[in-house]
Design an enzyme around this catalytic site. Structure first.
Site, PDB file in Angstrom:
ATOM      1  N   LYS A 145     -66.439  45.701 105.777  1.00 20.54           N
ATOM      2  CA  LYS A 145     -67.321  44.901 106.832  1.00 20.54           C
ATOM      3  C   LYS A 145     -68.069  43.981 105.841  1.00 20.54           C
ATOM      4  O   LYS A 145     -67.876  43.965 104.160  1.00 20.54           O
ATOM      5  CB  LYS A 145     -68.207  45.986 107.234  1.00 20.54           C
ATOM      6  CG  LYS A 145     -68.964  46.829 106.061  1.00 20.54           C
ATOM      7  CD  LYS A 145     -69.659  48.024 106.559  1.00 20.54           C
ATOM      8  CE  LYS A 145     -70.222  48.830 105.538  1.00 20.54           C
ATOM      9  NZ  LYS A 145     -70.551  50.170 105.993  1.00 20.54           N
ATOM     10  N   TYR A 184     -91.466  28.877  86.563  1.00 18.38           N
ATOM     11  CA  TYR A 184     -92.648  28.877  87.445  1.00 18.38           C
ATOM     12  C   TYR A 184     -93.523  30.147  87.240  1.00 18.38           C
ATOM     13  O   TYR A 184     -93.221  31.237  86.985  1.00 18.38           O
ATOM     14  CB  TYR A 184     -92.011  29.198  88.926  1.00 18.38           C
ATOM     15  CG  TYR A 184     -91.163  27.908  89.658  1.00 18.38           C
ATOM     16  CD1 TYR A 184     -91.980  26.789  89.857  1.00 18.38           C
ATOM     17  CD2 TYR A 184     -90.009  28.153  90.070  1.00 18.38           C
ATOM     18  CE1 TYR A 184     -91.343  25.580  90.437  1.00 18.38           C
ATOM     19  CE2 TYR A 184     -89.383  27.027  90.384  1.00 18.38           C
ATOM     20  CZ  TYR A 184     -90.032  25.562  90.556  1.00 18.38           C
ATOM     21  OH  TYR A 184     -89.449  24.609  90.992  1.00 18.38           O
TER      22      TYR A 184
HETATM   23  C1  LIG Z   1     -70.241  51.167 105.035  1.00 17.31           C
HETATM   24  C2  LIG Z   1     -69.955  52.491 105.369  1.00 17.31           C
HETATM   25  C3  LIG Z   1     -69.147  53.182 104.463  1.00 17.31           C
HETATM   26  C4  LIG Z   1     -68.907  53.124 103.138  1.00 17.31           C
HETATM   27  O1  LIG Z   1     -69.956  53.467 102.275  1.00 17.31           O
HETATM   28  P1  LIG Z   1     -70.019  53.145 100.809  1.00 17.31           P
HETATM   29  O2  LIG Z   1     -71.516  53.677 100.300  1.00 17.31           O
HETATM   30  O3  LIG Z   1     -70.076  51.536 100.669  1.00 17.31           O
HETATM   31  O4  LIG Z   1     -68.802  53.821 100.084  1.00 17.31           O
HETATM   32  C5  LIG Z   1     -68.696  54.557 105.169  1.00 17.31           C
HETATM   33  N1  LIG Z   1     -68.847  54.746 106.518  1.00 17.31           N
HETATM   34  C6  LIG Z   1     -69.619  54.001 107.398  1.00 17.31           C
HETATM   35  C7  LIG Z   1     -69.797  54.345 108.525  1.00 17.31           C
HETATM   36  C8  LIG Z   1     -69.977  52.929 106.723  1.00 17.31           C
HETATM   37  O5  LIG Z   1     -70.820  52.015 107.526  1.00 17.31           O
END
Ligand SMILES: *Cc1c(COP(=O)(O)O)cnc(C)c1O
Length: 348
Positions: free
Chosen positions: A33, A245
């Site tokens: 994702k 800044y």
């Molecule tokens: C993003 C996600 C993961 C992975 O989590 P990590 O901490 O990056 O390993 C697993 N399960 C779901 C449902 C997620 O949305």
């Protein structure tokens, strides 16, 4: 001269092997994702090729992924209209069902469809209650077009060793599921620390990209994204001179500084504090003054640095993204997904 993100194919492969070592019996759902946690989908082919299933957040991401892979795609959000259901079927996605309002829509499908039922075991974000889950399971099970591919749940606190919610969620999951279907609970933190949560399907995300969810151990993970940028100026400040800044850092003695062409406009965190490490010519130097949109200043001490030299902002065994996140009051996930369009991506 601009910032570059170099994506290591061998590190991706290595990290996938680390997952397999921790959970040898489980199928692997690679979480890709958010454009593969900011690494860009088209640059993470070792994951797309070697994982068993690929998971994305929404249909737009599923569409982009379908152009690169024929593998099963898990759609984490599920579908919210008949049109989305059709799109999901056309893209050959497996759909998560996490809310009771999605059950009727899925049940009305005229085409075969695989679904993942998401059970809320205590995180209270997405997921069916235990009762809803039981009803949903029974009704979809009776539907010849629907295949219940897996029952899943998600941990709220897996990155905190011994957090009482971890065992509570596991117990809730165990008591509301059975061996009849595939089961999936573990994210990266749980893969690395909660053996009893592996079941037969695991869902690694951040660890695939070489960042550890724990502050106390890297688990031999290799950083996948190396973020670097060129030195565009070198100068010596006198005691009393400030830089950047707000003039929030002042030299207390003559100090050599390098200006690096990266800033929050590239995705380097503006909240990085004075003292955040930056690797230049093999030496860890320290950020001084505020992060600007296009540049940062670094105290280089007596390190030999010339205009055109390359600074590494993260993604080296000596300087992990977790460290920069720690100095910026955020997490590696946010830094990796926050790289902007201005940064050039290359594959190594
Ligand atoms: C993003 C996600 C993961 C992975 O989590 P990590 O901490 O990056 O390993 C697993 N399960 C779901 C449902 C997620 O949305």
């Amino acid at each position: 001269m601009s910032a570059v993100a170099t994506i290591s194919q061998s590190a991706l492969y290595h990290n996938l092997v680390v997952v397999k070592k921790h959970a040898p019996q489980a199928k692997i759902v690679a979480m890709v994702k958010a454009n593969a946690y900011g690494h860009r989908l088209d640059l993470v082919m070792p994951l797309l090729k070697n994982a068993d299933i690929l998971a994305v957040s929404n249909l737009q991401e599923a569409q982009a992924l379908r152009e690169l892979s024929n593998k099963s795609i898990l759609l984490l959000s599920g579908v919210y209209s008949d049109e989305e259901l059709q799109q999901a079927i056309d893209l050959n996605c497996q759909c998560v069902v996490h809310h009771s309002s999605q059950i009727a829509r899925i049940s009305s499908s005229k085409q075969a469809l695989s679904v993942w039922l998401k059970l809320d075991t205590g995180m209270h974000r997405l997921g069916l209650s235990a009762d809803e889950h039981q009803q949903c399971y029974n009704s979809l099970k009776a539907n010849p077009l629907i295949n219940i591919a897996c029952v899943m749940s998600h941990f709220a606190c897996a990155d905190e060793h011994n957090h009482p919610m971890n065992q509570a969620q596991l117990e809730a999951f165990n008591s509301n599921t059975n061996n009849e279907t595939n089961r999936s609970m573990a994210n990266s933190a749980a893969i690395l620390s909660l053996l009893e949560s592996h079941f037969n399907v695991v869902r690694p995300g951040i660890m695939l990209y070489g960042a550890s969810p724990f502050t106390d151990d890297h688990f031999n993970l290799k950083p996948v994204m190396q973020l670097s940028a060129p030195v565009i100026s070198v100068k010596t400040l006198q005691a009393g001179d400030s830089t950047g800044y707000g003039a929030n850092w002042t030299a207390d003695k003559p100090t050599n500084i390098a200006i690096i062409a990266i800033g929050y406009g590239d995705g380097y965190p503006r909240h990085a504090t004075n003292g955040t490490p930056v690797l230049i010519n093999g030496t860890l130097c320290l950020l001084v003054g505020r992060v600007s949109m296009d540049m940062i200043a670094v105290d280089i001490g007596n390190t030999k640095v010339a205009i055109g030299d390359n600074a590494i902002l993260w993604g080296d065994e000596k300087l992990r993204v977790e460290t920069v996140a720690h100095h910026s009051d955020t997490i590696s996930y946010e830094l990796l997904t926050g790289i902007s369009n201005r940064v050039k991506f290359v594959v190594a």
